[in-house]
Design an enzyme around this catalytic site. Structure first.
Site, PDB file in Angstrom:
ATOM      1  N   GLY A  61       0.686  -1.131  -0.049  1.00 15.10           N
ATOM      2  CA  GLY A  61      -0.011   0.047   0.035  1.00 15.10           C
ATOM      3  C   GLY A  61       0.910   1.182  -0.103  1.00 15.10           C
ATOM      4  O   GLY A  61       0.260   2.047  -0.128  1.00 15.10           O
ATOM      5  N   CYS A  62       2.046   1.130   0.145  1.00 12.35           N
ATOM      6  CA  CYS A  62       2.951   2.375  -0.030  1.00 12.35           C
ATOM      7  C   CYS A  62       3.412   2.582  -1.391  1.00 12.35           C
ATOM      8  O   CYS A  62       3.815   1.664  -2.022  1.00 12.35           O
ATOM      9  CB  CYS A  62       4.076   2.275   0.837  1.00 12.35           C
ATOM     10  SG  CYS A  62       3.734   1.624   2.813  1.00 12.35           S
ATOM     11  N   GLN A  63       3.744   3.780  -1.633  1.00 10.32           N
ATOM     12  CA  GLN A  63       4.054   4.252  -3.114  1.00 10.32           C
ATOM     13  C   GLN A  63       5.547   3.954  -3.319  1.00 10.32           C
ATOM     14  O   GLN A  63       6.067   3.447  -4.260  1.00 10.32           O
ATOM     15  CB  GLN A  63       3.886   5.636  -3.222  1.00 10.32           C
ATOM     16  CG  GLN A  63       4.137   6.420  -4.559  1.00 10.32           C
ATOM     17  CD  GLN A  63       3.773   7.769  -4.652  1.00 10.32           C
ATOM     18  OE1 GLN A  63       3.613   8.564  -3.696  1.00 10.32           O
ATOM     19  NE2 GLN A  63       3.880   8.413  -5.733  1.00 10.32           N
ATOM     20  N   SER A  64       6.174   4.009  -2.256  1.00 10.34           N
ATOM     21  CA  SER A  64       7.691   4.034  -2.102  1.00 10.34           C
ATOM     22  C   SER A  64       7.791   2.524  -1.554  1.00 10.34           C
ATOM     23  O   SER A  64       6.962   2.071  -0.933  1.00 10.34           O
ATOM     24  CB  SER A  64       8.365   4.928  -1.277  1.00 10.34           C
ATOM     25  OG  SER A  64       8.064   6.061  -1.831  1.00 10.34           O
TER      26      SER A  64
END
Length: 149
Positions: A61-64
């Protein structure tokens, strides 16, 4: 005693850590300066070993890319974390300063509402805001699976 790469708390409680971080963050009048503070907070994290940068430690769920690793010592949970993006590394540090070195009960009793209350979630891009929420949720899940001492 827990050492690097795990974060040990500077404050005796999550509530006091939140209060201190809020005070430090709001010394700055604009979000660019606050972002710089958050980035520097991330740079102060203990080095996260490459051996722990595995897919099973990635936070979905994290972009990075964000890695979190818990360890239990007695009745407390400690966390190590890292990101491949500077601002996100700072957000990891922010959460670890609040939650690492606390009991599972204290972690569960401390929702990450403070991030929204401070306007931090709204100041971030939608994807980064979702990522911070995913990190906080992962920490809460670790605490929920852990029985105190």
């Amino acid at each position: 005693m827990i050492g690097a790469p795990f974060v040990t708390p500077d404050q005796p409680s999550a509530a006091e850590a939140i209060a201190q971080l809020r005070e430090e963050l709001f010394l700055f009048d604009d979000w660019m300066d606050r972002y710089q503070f958050i980035i520097e907070l991330g740079q102060s994290l203990p080095a996260y070993p490459d051996a722990l940068k595995t897919d099973d430690r990635l936070v979905p769920g994290c972009q990075s890319r964000v890695w979190l690793e818990p360890i239990q010592d007695g009745d407390k949970l400690y966390f190590a974390g890292a990101s491949d993006a500077a601002i996100v590394g700072g957000l990891v540090a922010l959460l670890l300063h609040v939650y690492s070195g606390r009991t599972p009960d204290e972690i569960r009793a401390t929702p990450a509402n403070f991030l929204k209350d401070w306007g931090l979630i709204g100041a971030l891009s939608g994807n980064r805001g979702n990522g911070v929420a995913a990190m906080a949720e992962r920490i809460q899940r670790f605490a929920s699976r852990t029985e105190a001492g």
